[in-house]
Design a protein around this motif. Structure first.
Motif, PDB file in Angstrom:
ATOM      1  N   THR A  84       0.833  -1.206   0.000  1.00 14.00           N
ATOM      2  CA  THR A  84       0.000   0.000   0.000  1.00 14.00           C
ATOM      3  C   THR A  84       0.868   1.256   0.000  1.00 14.00           C
ATOM      4  N   GLU A  85       0.199   2.413   0.007  1.00 14.73           N
ATOM      5  CA  GLU A  85       0.895   3.702  -0.004  1.00 14.73           C
ATOM      6  C   GLU A  85       1.764   3.905   1.233  1.00 14.73           C
ATOM      7  N   THR A  86       1.450   3.212   2.313  1.00  9.28           N
ATOM      8  CA  THR A  86       2.205   3.388   3.558  1.00  9.28           C
ATOM      9  C   THR A  86       3.393   2.438   3.657  1.00  9.28           C
ATOM     10  N   ASP A  87       3.639   1.661   2.604  1.00 14.66           N
ATOM     11  CA  ASP A  87       4.741   0.689   2.612  1.00 14.66           C
ATOM     12  C   ASP A  87       5.937   1.197   1.804  1.00 14.66           C
ATOM     13  N   CYS A  88       7.094   0.696   2.174  1.00 14.07           N
ATOM     14  CA  CYS A  88       8.308   0.872   1.388  1.00 14.07           C
ATOM     15  C   CYS A  88       8.898  -0.518   1.189  1.00 14.07           C
ATOM     16  N   LEU A  89       8.850  -1.016  -0.025  1.00 16.19           N
ATOM     17  CA  LEU A  89       9.381  -2.344  -0.328  1.00 16.19           C
ATOM     18  C   LEU A  89      10.866  -2.236  -0.645  1.00 16.19           C
ATOM     19  N   LEU A  90      11.680  -3.038   0.029  1.00 18.70           N
ATOM     20  CA  LEU A  90      13.109  -3.106  -0.272  1.00 18.70           C
ATOM     21  C   LEU A  90      13.374  -4.500  -0.837  1.00 18.70           C
TER      22      LEU A  90
END
Length: 198
Positions: free
Chosen positions: A93-99
């Motif tokens: 979602t918009e609140t995530d940061c995928l690494l």
């Protein structure tokens, strides 16, 4: 010319050779995104997407994975994704940061796919990345600067990874190269090749 993205999320590509520090830089960027969001009173959750397959009979490989695990903050979530990487963007979602660490190990996991299946997989991956709602930081290995591999599978891996990195680079907002103990922002130093060839 690549399609323009209509989104406020950030896509960052970090490339480099083995032991160059590319993963550490990507982790730093994820921490920075988390801290910046906190200062702005916005929620941002870092999700570490691990593409490497555990190999319990290979102590050296397990030590590498353990080092990465120990370096990550304990509150980060971890998603283990060995092959179906294109689908992970659908659950963020918009609140995530995928690494995502890394594209090379993901490619190795699906290298047995024939060209038709790989092209379909690649197209789906790039489309889902382009439409991702979350911030995305991708780590990729630069393998094409050495000698040509002596065996077909090695050449296939090198060629597919080089093409994958190029495609991701055309979508990314920022591309970094980590080499020689330095971080180079290629997006500031250079210009997108594909845009100048069209």
């Amino acid at each position: 010319m690549p399609e323009q993205r209509n989104s406020d999320n950030r896509i960052i590509l970090v490339t480099g050779a083995t032991k160059s520090g590319k993963s550490e830089w990507a982790e730093h960027l994820a921490t920075q995104a988390e801290q910046n969001a906190e200062k702005a009173n916005v929620q941002k959750s870092v999700i570490y997407v691990a593409t490497a397959r555990p190999q319990l009979d290979d102590r050296e490989w397990q030590a590498r994975l353990d080092l990465h695990r120990q370096r990550r903050p304990h509150h980060w979530k971890t998603w283990a994704v060995e092959s179906d990487l294109p689908s992970i963007f659908l659950g963020a979602t918009e609140t995530d940061c995928l690494l995502i660490d890394s594209l090379g190990t993901w490619l190795a996991n699906v290298l047995e796919q024939d060209d038709e299946m790989w092209q379909h997989n690649l197209k789906t991956f790039l489309q889902n990345l382009r439409n991702a709602k979350s911030d995305v930081i991708l780590v990729a290995e630069e393998t094409g600067w050495g000698v040509v591999p002596a065996y077909p599978l090695g050449r296939l891996f090198r060629d597919r990874l080089g093409h994958l990195i190029r495609c991701v680079g055309t979508i990314a907002d920022t591309v970094y190269l980590v080499t020689g103990g330095h971080v180079l922002n290629l997006s500031q130093l250079g210009f997108p090749l594909d845009q100048h060839l069209s």
